[in-house]
Every structure is written in C-alpha cells, then in structure tokens.
Design a protein around this motif. Sequence first.
Motif, PDB file in Angstrom:
ATOM      1  N   ASN A  90     -23.459  51.216  41.362  1.00 10.54           N
ATOM      2  CA  ASN A  90     -23.726  51.775  42.679  1.00 10.54           C
ATOM      3  C   ASN A  90     -23.643  53.300  42.729  1.00 10.54           C
ATOM      4  O   ASN A  90     -23.830  53.899  43.785  1.00 10.54           O
ATOM      5  CB  ASN A  90     -22.806  51.156  43.731  1.00 10.54           C
ATOM      6  CG  ASN A  90     -21.325  51.304  43.407  1.00 10.54           C
ATOM      7  OD1 ASN A  90     -20.898  52.222  42.713  1.00 10.54           O
ATOM      8  ND2 ASN A  90     -20.512  50.383  43.931  1.00 10.54           N
ATOM      9  N   ALA A  93     -26.747  54.981  44.161  1.00 11.50           N
ATOM     10  CA  ALA A  93     -26.894  54.868  45.611  1.00 11.50           C
ATOM     11  C   ALA A  93     -25.900  55.751  46.354  1.00 11.50           C
ATOM     12  O   ALA A  93     -26.217  56.320  47.405  1.00 11.50           O
ATOM     13  CB  ALA A  93     -26.729  53.417  46.037  1.00 11.50           C
ATOM     14  N   THR A 133     -31.304  53.105  49.662  1.00 12.61           N
ATOM     15  CA  THR A 133     -30.424  53.974  50.444  1.00 12.61           C
ATOM     16  C   THR A 133     -31.162  55.193  50.964  1.00 12.61           C
ATOM     17  O   THR A 133     -31.081  55.536  52.155  1.00 12.61           O
ATOM     18  CB  THR A 133     -29.224  54.410  49.587  1.00 12.61           C
ATOM     19  OG1 THR A 133     -28.520  53.252  49.129  1.00 12.61           O
ATOM     20  CG2 THR A 133     -28.284  55.305  50.373  1.00 12.61           C
ATOM     21  N   CYS A 178     -25.188  47.891  42.260  1.00 15.79           N
ATOM     22  CA  CYS A 178     -26.002  48.227  43.426  1.00 15.79           C
ATOM     23  C   CYS A 178     -26.290  46.986  44.255  1.00 15.79           C
ATOM     24  O   CYS A 178     -26.198  47.011  45.486  1.00 15.79           O
ATOM     25  CB  CYS A 178     -27.323  48.867  42.979  1.00 15.79           C
ATOM     26  SG  CYS A 178     -27.249  50.664  42.841  1.00 15.79           S
ATOM     27  N   VAL A 182     -25.154  47.838  48.017  1.00 17.64           N
ATOM     28  CA  VAL A 182     -26.116  48.435  48.946  1.00 17.64           C
ATOM     29  C   VAL A 182     -26.457  47.509  50.114  1.00 17.64           C
ATOM     30  O   VAL A 182     -26.448  47.954  51.271  1.00 17.64           O
ATOM     31  CB  VAL A 182     -27.377  48.907  48.198  1.00 17.64           C
ATOM     32  CG1 VAL A 182     -28.415  49.441  49.185  1.00 17.64           C
ATOM     33  CG2 VAL A 182     -27.014  49.986  47.177  1.00 17.64           C
ATOM     34  N   ILE A 215     -22.361  55.225  51.526  1.00 14.57           N
ATOM     35  CA  ILE A 215     -23.744  54.787  51.732  1.00 14.57           C
ATOM     36  C   ILE A 215     -24.003  54.544  53.209  1.00 14.57           C
ATOM     37  O   ILE A 215     -24.995  55.024  53.776  1.00 14.57           O
ATOM     38  CB  ILE A 215     -24.029  53.519  50.894  1.00 14.57           C
ATOM     39  CG1 ILE A 215     -23.947  53.844  49.401  1.00 14.57           C
ATOM     40  CG2 ILE A 215     -25.391  52.932  51.244  1.00 14.57           C
ATOM     41  CD1 ILE A 215     -23.940  52.618  48.504  1.00 14.57           C
TER      42      ILE A 215
END
Length: 263
Positions: A90, A93, A133, A178, A182, A215
């Motif tokens: 992640n 992102a 994102t 991710c 996300v 995020i």
Amino acid sequence: MLGALTGDVVGSIYEWNNIKTTEFPLFQEHCRFTDDSVLTVALAEAILTGEGYASLMRRYFRRYPDVGYGGNFRSWAQNDHAHPYHSWGNGAAMRVCPVGWAFGSLAEVLKKAKDYSLPTHNHPEGIKGAQATAAAVYLGRTGASKEDIRRFITEYFDYDLSRCCDEIRPGYSFDVSCQGTVPQAITAFLESCDFESAIRLAVSLGGDSDTLAAITGGIAQAFYGGVPEPIAMRTLAFLDEPLRGITLAFEERFVKRKGGPPT
C-alpha cells in the motif's frame, strides 16, 4: 495533500494499537508523522521541482531514516542502483495524493500515478492502488458525487466497495497490500459526512491505521473542499520545517487554486 498528512498523523499511534471505534481524541501527544507523510511530501517536491522521484525518495529516506519504512523499501532506498521490487504494497497508494491535485485530466492523473509508482511498486496491484487513490482525489476535487466516485472505482479497478465500515471493522486486521487497504480506505470516505468523520472512520477500521487514514484523508480533503483550519494547523505543527515548507508550497500552487467543494 494536507488531508493525507492529517490522516497519517492521527492514525500514527494506532497502527500497532488498533482502536475499533470512532470515539477517540483526534490528536494526541505521541502522534507523529511517519513514512506516509515523508514520501507524500517527497512526491509533492518532485512535482513542484521536476526532480526525479526515485532520487528524492532516497534523499528523504536519508533525512528521515526512522519513520517506519517497510523492509523492502529500506533496502531499495539504501542502494542507489536498486531496481523496483515488484511491490503490491500500500506504499504506492499512501504517497500518491499529490498526483490527484497536480494534473488536469483523469487520463493524465492515471498515467502519472503509474509513473510515480514504478520506481518501487511495479506490480499491477501496486499500480492499481495508486491509480485508484489518485483518481478518487481528482474526481473529488472536480465535483464528482460520491456515487460517481464509487461507480468509477468499482468499474475501472474492480474493487469491491459493497461492504460498509460496520461490516468491515470486526474482521479487519493488519494488511499492507493495496487490495487489502485501498477499498477499505475509500469506503471510509464514502460513508463520511465531513473531513473529520472520514479520518475517524478510517482509523476505526483498525489494520494499518496511518496508511488507511492517509488515503482516506487525501480523498476527503478533495471532496469536502479542504481540511478544517483547526485540524490543518494541528497537523502542520507536527511537521518539521522542511516538510511543512514543501506542504505549504504545494497547497498554495495546486490545492488553493484548484480546490473547492463539490457542486
């Protein structure tokens, strides 16, 4: 961009000590900025100056060596000749929010999100998380509705956004992928009613709390037209002068000029 940094700072103390509720003090004494903020600001500087992002990430790593980087990134950053490490994590992102502000079309945002991911995250899932994102930030700041954002993310990226936060929270645990971060972060934004509630919902899910909230916060800032001033000032106070200076320069050049609540 400041929304992402806020999420990182607020979530920083819960990454290894999850809190499964939205009822908590937003800022606490031991909150801090982590690698999420450092690499987000590095990307903002790359956009502002045109300097290569890979070299800037390595420079920021040397300047801030102890802020929570993953092992693969640390190994990459310590070797100036290291190749991308096929990461689906992640990290791509968490740092990509500035892309959603700085470029003028959705197609360009998607391309740049990929380009800025590739120095480290050249796995399809890593790229996908960064693109989703950045696209949500772009759509939020250009007046898309939440349903528009949900539809685009679901159809373009095939992320499952069907579960609400109350359904996600009980079984959700630490996940650095991710695909395991996300969609949950976007869901927290979609369920929120304002910027602060978005941050609280993201942190309340548990897991990788600072990254989830970073995020979510980046998207929420874009959609809700900014970070409330008292929250923004508290976040800026947690940054050191170099990080704060780049953040304010980026906000002045891109966010204040292009921001605004959805219509």
